[in-house]
Scaffold this motif. Structure first.
Motif, short mmCIF file in Angstrom:
data_model
loop_
_atom_site.label_atom_id
_atom_site.label_comp_id
_atom_site.label_asym_id
_atom_site.label_seq_id
_atom_site.Cartn_x
_atom_site.Cartn_y
_atom_site.Cartn_z
N THR A 54 26.69 7.22 -14.77
CA THR A 54 25.86 6.85 -15.91
C THR A 54 26.37 7.44 -17.22
OG1 THR A 54 24.38 8.71 -15.45
CG2 THR A 54 23.76 6.57 -14.54
N GLY A 55 27.50 8.12 -17.17
CA GLY A 55 28.07 8.65 -18.40
C GLY A 55 27.79 10.12 -18.60
N TYR A 56 28.59 10.73 -19.46
CA TYR A 56 28.49 12.17 -19.69
C TYR A 56 27.16 12.55 -20.35
CZ TYR A 56 29.69 16.93 -20.96
OH TYR A 56 29.68 18.30 -21.07
N ALA A 57 26.80 11.86 -21.44
CA ALA A 57 25.57 12.20 -22.15
C ALA A 57 24.36 12.03 -21.24
CB ALA A 57 25.43 11.34 -23.40
N SER A 58 24.35 10.97 -20.46
CA SER A 58 23.21 10.70 -19.58
C SER A 58 23.01 11.81 -18.55
CB SER A 58 23.43 9.37 -18.86
OG SER A 58 23.59 8.32 -19.79
N GLN A 59 24.11 12.41 -18.10
CA GLN A 59 24.02 13.42 -17.06
C GLN A 59 23.85 14.83 -17.61
OE1 GLN A 59 27.07 12.94 -13.91
NE2 GLN A 59 27.49 10.92 -14.77
N ASN A 60 24.20 15.05 -18.88
CA ASN A 60 24.25 16.41 -19.39
C ASN A 60 23.30 16.71 -20.55
OD1 ASN A 60 26.70 17.82 -17.92
ND2 ASN A 60 27.38 15.73 -18.42
N VAL A 61 22.77 15.68 -21.21
CA VAL A 61 21.81 15.91 -22.29
C VAL A 61 20.40 15.72 -21.74
CG1 VAL A 61 21.02 15.20 -24.58
CG2 VAL A 61 23.46 15.08 -24.01
N PRO A 62 19.58 16.77 -21.71
CA PRO A 62 18.21 16.64 -21.18
C PRO A 62 17.39 15.61 -21.96
CG PRO A 62 18.84 18.96 -21.41
CD PRO A 62 19.91 18.15 -22.10
N GLU A 63 16.64 14.79 -21.24
CA GLU A 63 15.77 13.78 -21.84
C GLU A 63 16.54 12.92 -22.85
OE1 GLU A 63 12.66 13.29 -20.81
OE2 GLU A 63 12.75 15.00 -19.46
N VAL A 64 17.72 12.50 -22.45
CA VAL A 64 18.60 11.75 -23.37
C VAL A 64 17.95 10.46 -23.85
CG1 VAL A 64 19.78 10.47 -21.53
CG2 VAL A 64 20.99 10.94 -23.69
N GLN A 65 17.02 9.90 -23.08
CA GLN A 65 16.42 8.62 -23.44
C GLN A 65 15.45 8.71 -24.61
OE1 GLN A 65 15.78 10.31 -20.69
NE2 GLN A 65 13.59 10.42 -20.32
N THR A 66 15.11 9.93 -25.02
CA THR A 66 14.17 10.09 -26.14
C THR A 66 14.91 10.47 -27.42
OG1 THR A 66 13.72 12.37 -25.40
CG2 THR A 66 12.24 10.65 -24.61
N ASP A 67 14.95 11.76 -27.73
CA ASP A 67 15.50 12.21 -29.01
C ASP A 67 16.99 11.95 -29.16
OD1 ASP A 67 12.95 13.12 -29.18
OD2 ASP A 67 13.44 15.25 -29.23
N PHE A 68 17.74 11.97 -28.06
CA PHE A 68 19.20 11.89 -28.14
C PHE A 68 19.76 10.57 -27.62
CE2 PHE A 68 18.71 16.33 -28.96
CZ PHE A 68 19.86 16.72 -29.65
N ILE A 69 18.99 9.50 -27.74
CA ILE A 69 19.44 8.19 -27.26
C ILE A 69 20.70 7.73 -27.99
CG2 ILE A 69 17.96 6.92 -28.86
CD1 ILE A 69 18.72 5.90 -25.24
N PHE A 70 20.88 8.16 -29.25
CA PHE A 70 22.07 7.74 -30.01
C PHE A 70 23.34 8.24 -29.35
CE2 PHE A 70 25.30 8.32 -33.33
CZ PHE A 70 25.38 7.02 -33.81
#
Length: 377
Positions: free
Chosen positions: A258-274
């Motif tokens: 699912t990609g690096y950001a998806s696996q390593n940024v917590p709650e990526v679907q909210t604040d860090f979706i960019f």
């Protein structure tokens, strides 16, 4: 009542199709990316919830387009003070709940609601109605303090949650309205100084926990503590950098990645979706997002300039101010230009309350644009 909800063909022709199309494209683009960055662990769960809120938002959009905004004008005080009551209820044990360190949510039994998302609309509508009644005379001392009162009351409860991100959103919405309406620049300068003073006071009041302060200041040197305070930003930058020009598109592969950001940024679907979007689709995908935003904002500014009354113009101005600040703040924090706050990316980030209120706000802009001209029925 039902007759008022029926749109006449002559009004339908006045709908700004560009705003409507860009609105839908942005939501679908957001939902797609929410799915791509969460499918590895949650499958369709987040995307299905977001799409459900999309459907609910479309129903709400129709309602707020169909009802003449002049009728809604009369109910603005009820809406505003209702939101203030909801903000107070977030402080009541058993009703208000804590999410990500802020007591800013209400447990509805079937889900949670964030009153502060509706507060930004309440502030816009109340200031717009008041300015209409004042005939736009914002520089009269009495008028200014009345407007400031309506702006400050909800923010007091938002600050004490504490939710500095939403407090900043409300401040810049009001700043945008006041600037556009011609408030004396000396007063605006004083307001900015007051904001700085308020931040210092809240910062040292004990309302903000040490870990929240560290996250807020972590953007200055994320490498200094990249395992804790700088973790979100460090991982976000790695994900964005891996996207390059065309994107790595890891989530489109069939290997379960699912990609690096998806696996390593917590709650990526909210604040860090960019970060997930930039990794998935690269610079071109990020540019596409900004083009859609740019066109949407351009059309809303056009309606603000041609509105038939102050009430409509101020509503559009406030909503444009919200979009400009939220987009700059959210994208800026993912690339390390500004402090990290809990501000979502409008129409893109996961979240039902945020999506619903944003769509409703755009529905008002469309409503105002439809009724710029006198139509004889």
């Amino acid at each position: 009542m039902f007759r008022q909800l029926k749109l006449d063909i002559r009004l339908i022709k006045e709908i700004d199709k560009g705003i409507l199309i860009s609105l839908i494209l942005l939501i679908l683009y957001g939902t797609l990316n929410i799915y791509l960055c969460t499918k590895g662990e949650y499958g369709l769960a987040f995307a299905e919830k977001q799409f459900s809120w999309f459907m609910i938002s479309m129903v709400a959009l129709y309602f707020f387009i169909a009802v003449d905004y002049g009728i809604i004008y009369n109910y603005v005080p009820i809406f505003y003070w209702g939101i203030v009551i909801l903000l107070i209820l977030t402080k009541v044990p058993g009703i208000g709940i804590v999410v990500n360190g802020a007591r800013g949510w209400i447990n509805l039994g079937i889900g949670n609601m964030q009153p502060s998302e509706f507060a930004k609309l309440g502030i816009i509508f109340m200031i717009a109605k008041t300015l209409e009644e004042m005939d736009g005379k914002i520089n009269e001392v009495k008028n200014f303090f009345i407007l400031a009162f309506y702006a400050i009351v909800p923010v007091i409860f938002i600050v004490t949650q504490p939710d500095m991100g939403m407090s900043m959103v409300c401040f810049f919405i009001v700043l945008g309205i006041f600037f556009t309406m011609g408030l004396d620049m000396k007063i605006i300068g004083g307001g900015l100084m007051s904001l700085v003073l308020a931040i210092v006071i809240v910062w040292n009041s004990g309302l903000i926990e040490p870990y929240q302060k560290a996250r807020f200041t972590g953007f200055l040197n994320p490498a200094a503590d990249d395992a804790k305070t700088g973790y979100h930003l460090t991982q976000s930058l790695i994900g964005i950098g891996s996207g390059g020009i065309l994107g790595s598109r890891p989530s489109l592969m069939l290997d379960g990645n699912t990609g690096y950001a998806s696996q390593n940024v917590p709650e990526v679907q909210t604040d860090f979706i960019f970060a997930a979007i930039a990794e998935q689709w690269g610079l071109l995908g990020a540019i596409l997002l900004l083009v859609l935003y740019g066109f949407l904002i351009y059309r809303m500014i056009s309606i603000a300039r041609t509105s038939k009354d102050i009430f409509g113009s101020v509503i559009c101005t406030g909503i444009v101010s919200y979009f400009l600040f939220a987009i700059i703040q959210n994208i800026g924090m993912t690339i390390g230009l500004v402090p990290i706050t809990g501000i979502t990316l409008p129409l893109i980030s996961y979240g039902g309350s945020s999506l619903l209120t944003t769509v409703i706000s755009i529905g008002f802009v469309i409503n105002i644009g439809m009724r710029r001209k006198k139509i004889n029925f």
